[in-house]
Design an enzyme around this catalytic site. Structure first.
Site, PDB file in Angstrom:
ATOM      1  N   GLU A 292      -5.873  -4.616  10.607  1.00 57.36           N
ATOM      2  CA  GLU A 292      -4.894  -3.553  10.803  1.00 57.36           C
ATOM      3  C   GLU A 292      -5.223  -2.789  12.082  1.00 57.36           C
ATOM      4  O   GLU A 292      -6.032  -1.845  12.051  1.00 57.36           O
ATOM      5  CB  GLU A 292      -4.917  -2.593   9.616  1.00 57.36           C
ATOM      6  CG  GLU A 292      -4.526  -3.234   8.311  1.00 57.36           C
ATOM      7  CD  GLU A 292      -3.889  -2.230   7.368  1.00 57.36           C
ATOM      8  OE1 GLU A 292      -2.771  -2.493   6.912  1.00 57.36           O
ATOM      9  OE2 GLU A 292      -4.474  -1.175   7.127  1.00 57.36           O
TER      10      GLU A 292
ATOM     11  N   SER B 199       2.951  -1.747  10.590  1.00 53.93           N
ATOM     12  CA  SER B 199       4.397  -1.735  10.814  1.00 53.93           C
ATOM     13  C   SER B 199       5.061  -3.083  10.543  1.00 53.93           C
ATOM     14  O   SER B 199       5.966  -3.486  11.274  1.00 53.93           O
ATOM     15  CB  SER B 199       4.720  -1.234  12.228  1.00 53.93           C
ATOM     16  OG  SER B 199       4.273   0.106  12.385  1.00 53.93           O
TER      17      SER B 199
ATOM     18  N   LYS C 254       0.084   4.280  -0.449  1.00 53.44           N
ATOM     19  CA  LYS C 254      -0.589   5.510   0.008  1.00 53.44           C
ATOM     20  C   LYS C 254      -0.319   6.641  -1.002  1.00 53.44           C
ATOM     21  O   LYS C 254      -0.232   6.384  -2.194  1.00 53.44           O
ATOM     22  CB  LYS C 254      -0.149   5.877   1.420  1.00 53.44           C
ATOM     23  CG  LYS C 254      -0.187   4.680   2.367  1.00 53.44           C
ATOM     24  CD  LYS C 254      -0.066   5.061   3.802  1.00 53.44           C
ATOM     25  CE  LYS C 254       0.092   3.801   4.644  1.00 53.44           C
ATOM     26  NZ  LYS C 254      -0.226   4.012   6.038  1.00 53.44           N
TER      27      LYS C 254
ATOM     28  N   GLY D 178       1.878   2.698  10.781  1.00 49.88           N
ATOM     29  CA  GLY D 178       2.805   3.814  10.621  1.00 49.88           C
ATOM     30  C   GLY D 178       3.426   4.283  11.928  1.00 49.88           C
ATOM     31  O   GLY D 178       4.025   5.359  11.980  1.00 49.88           O
TER      32      GLY D 178
ATOM     33  N   ASN E 258       0.860  -1.189   0.000  1.00 52.35           N
ATOM     34  CA  ASN E 258       0.000   0.000   0.000  1.00 52.35           C
ATOM     35  C   ASN E 258       0.895   1.238   0.000  1.00 52.35           C
ATOM     36  O   ASN E 258       1.419   1.620   1.045  1.00 52.35           O
ATOM     37  CB  ASN E 258      -0.911  -0.015   1.241  1.00 52.35           C
ATOM     38  CG  ASN E 258      -1.732   1.263   1.352  1.00 52.35           C
ATOM     39  OD1 ASN E 258      -1.877   1.998   0.373  1.00 52.35           O
ATOM     40  ND2 ASN E 258      -2.260   1.537   2.538  1.00 52.35           N
TER      41      ASN E 258
ATOM     42  N   GLU F 264      -7.168   5.019   7.388  1.00 49.18           N
ATOM     43  CA  GLU F 264      -7.004   6.430   7.006  1.00 49.18           C
ATOM     44  C   GLU F 264      -8.255   6.947   6.300  1.00 49.18           C
ATOM     45  O   GLU F 264      -8.623   8.114   6.444  1.00 49.18           O
ATOM     46  CB  GLU F 264      -5.738   6.587   6.135  1.00 49.18           C
ATOM     47  CG  GLU F 264      -4.481   6.456   6.987  1.00 49.18           C
ATOM     48  CD  GLU F 264      -3.272   5.879   6.274  1.00 49.18           C
ATOM     49  OE1 GLU F 264      -3.238   5.861   5.031  1.00 49.18           O
ATOM     50  OE2 GLU F 264      -2.351   5.414   6.977  1.00 49.18           O
TER      51      GLU F 264
ATOM     52  N   HIS G 251      -9.762   1.354   4.571  1.00 41.99           N
ATOM     53  CA  HIS G 251      -8.485   1.566   5.284  1.00 41.99           C
ATOM     54  C   HIS G 251      -8.729   2.544   6.433  1.00 41.99           C
ATOM     55  O   HIS G 251      -9.555   3.462   6.304  1.00 41.99           O
ATOM     56  CB  HIS G 251      -7.443   2.113   4.303  1.00 41.99           C
ATOM     57  CG  HIS G 251      -6.057   2.126   4.888  1.00 41.99           C
ATOM     58  ND1 HIS G 251      -5.636   3.099   5.747  1.00 41.99           N
ATOM     59  CD2 HIS G 251      -5.024   1.260   4.760  1.00 41.99           C
ATOM     60  CE1 HIS G 251      -4.380   2.843   6.114  1.00 41.99           C
ATOM     61  NE2 HIS G 251      -3.988   1.728   5.526  1.00 41.99           N
TER      62      HIS G 251
HETATM   63  C1  PEP Z   1      -0.998   0.450   5.936  1.00 43.87           C
HETATM   64  O1  PEP Z   1      -0.964   1.554   5.441  1.00 43.87           O
HETATM   65  O2  PEP Z   1      -1.938  -0.304   5.625  1.00 43.87           O
HETATM   66  C2  PEP Z   1       0.058   0.060   6.871  1.00 43.87           C
HETATM   67  C3  PEP Z   1      -0.074  -1.080   7.483  1.00 43.87           C
HETATM   68  O3  PEP Z   1       1.107   0.939   7.036  1.00 43.87           O
HETATM   69  P1  PEP Z   1       2.505   0.632   7.810  1.00 43.87           P
HETATM   70  O4  PEP Z   1       3.010  -0.689   7.270  1.00 43.87           O
HETATM   71  O5  PEP Z   1       3.379   1.773   7.451  1.00 43.87           O
HETATM   72  O6  PEP Z   1       2.193   0.534   9.261  1.00 43.87           O
END
Ligand code: PEP
Length: 256
Positions: free
Chosen positions: A170, A216, A13, A176, A11, A100, A98
């Site tokens: 998630e 992460s 973003k 992040g 992803n 976000e 997601h």
């Molecule tokens: C994501 O954006 O779905 C995500 C898991 O980001 P990160 O791996 O940076 O935590």
């Protein structure tokens, strides 16, 4: 027991221009030469879909995903794209719900459900994201939150549609932040998600649905997470922006 091929998605973003995406793919292709131990999905910004659709057609085992879509076919929805527009570029997956999108853009389970149904009707496979906030985990409410999000965003689907859908667990507190769920915490949540799917659909369907972990994921924690019995892949943000680090995560999905 159902064999579920691991699925690792990048992803990106709001990162990567088309030319950066093309150069990333050249490097990733070299890193993953002859590797077929996992399905790989690249999820770029919309603007890189045309370029990547030309390139990815020639790379086996790697497909294209989109980060979002709108649920209407066309019309006065400034700033949005439809499922049909995504299909034009051979997009196979679409990430929906997601965290976000939920927090910054106010998306609800009801809206996500409309998008999921539209995506499936257009032969796009939804990757539906669910996950609790830190306050919800601290209050031991994560099961309640996950059940609510699953029931809301997957309402009205039949078992066949569920089999075309991927779930991404998630935890919001791990996205992040550099703070990963422990393999035990992630496995426990994934087992709960599978049990909830068994209640919503049936046990056989639930045993075949792929559930990714996201939050992460990095080369040094990927193997342990990906070898938990109910973790069938990863949705990777930050660590997917660099080809070598993403390739290491993909390779960590190999059995053994
Ligand atoms: C994501 O954006 O779905 C995500 C898991 O980001 P990160 O791996 O940076 O935590």
């Amino acid at each position: 027991m159902a064999i579920r091929k691991k699925i690792i998605a990048a992803n990106w973003k709001m990162n990567m221009t088309s030319s950066e995406a093309a150069s990333f793919m050249e490097d990733l292709e070299l890193e993953l030469k002859n590797f077929d131990g996992a399905e790989v999905v690249i999820v770029p910004p919309f603007t890189a879909l045309p370029k990547l659709s030309e390139i990815l057609g020639e790379i086996p085992g790697v497909s294209l995903g989109a980060q979002n879509m709108w649920h209407e076919a066309s019309g006065a929805f400034t700033g949005e794209v439809s499922a049909g527009m995504l299909r034009e570029f051979f997009t196979r997956y679409v990430v929906l719900g997601h965290s976000e999108r939920r927090t910054i853009f106010g998306e609800t389970d009801e809206l996500i459900n409309k998008k999921v149904k539209t995506a499936l009707a257009a032969s796009l496979r939804p990757i539906v994201c669910v996950g609790e906030t830190l306050a919800e985990r601290d209050a031991n409410q994560h099961h309640e939150v996950l059940a609510r999000q699953l029931k809301g965003s997957l309402a009205g689907l039949d078992a066949d549609q569920m089999l075309d859908t991927v779930i991404a667990y998630e935890p919001v507190w791990a996205i992040g932040t550099g703070r990963t769920a422990t393999p035990e915490q992630a496995q426990e949540a994934h087992a709960f998600i599978r049990q909830t799917l068994a209640e919503m659909f049936d046990a056989t369907t639930a045993s075949k649905v792929r559930i990714q972990y996201g939050g992460s994921v990095k080369p040094d924690n990927a193997k342990e997470l990906l070898h938990q019995s109910d973790i069938d892949g990863a949705l990777v943000g930050g660590a997917s922006l660099e080809p070598r680090s993403f390739a290491k995560i993909v390779k960590a999905a190999a059995r053994g």
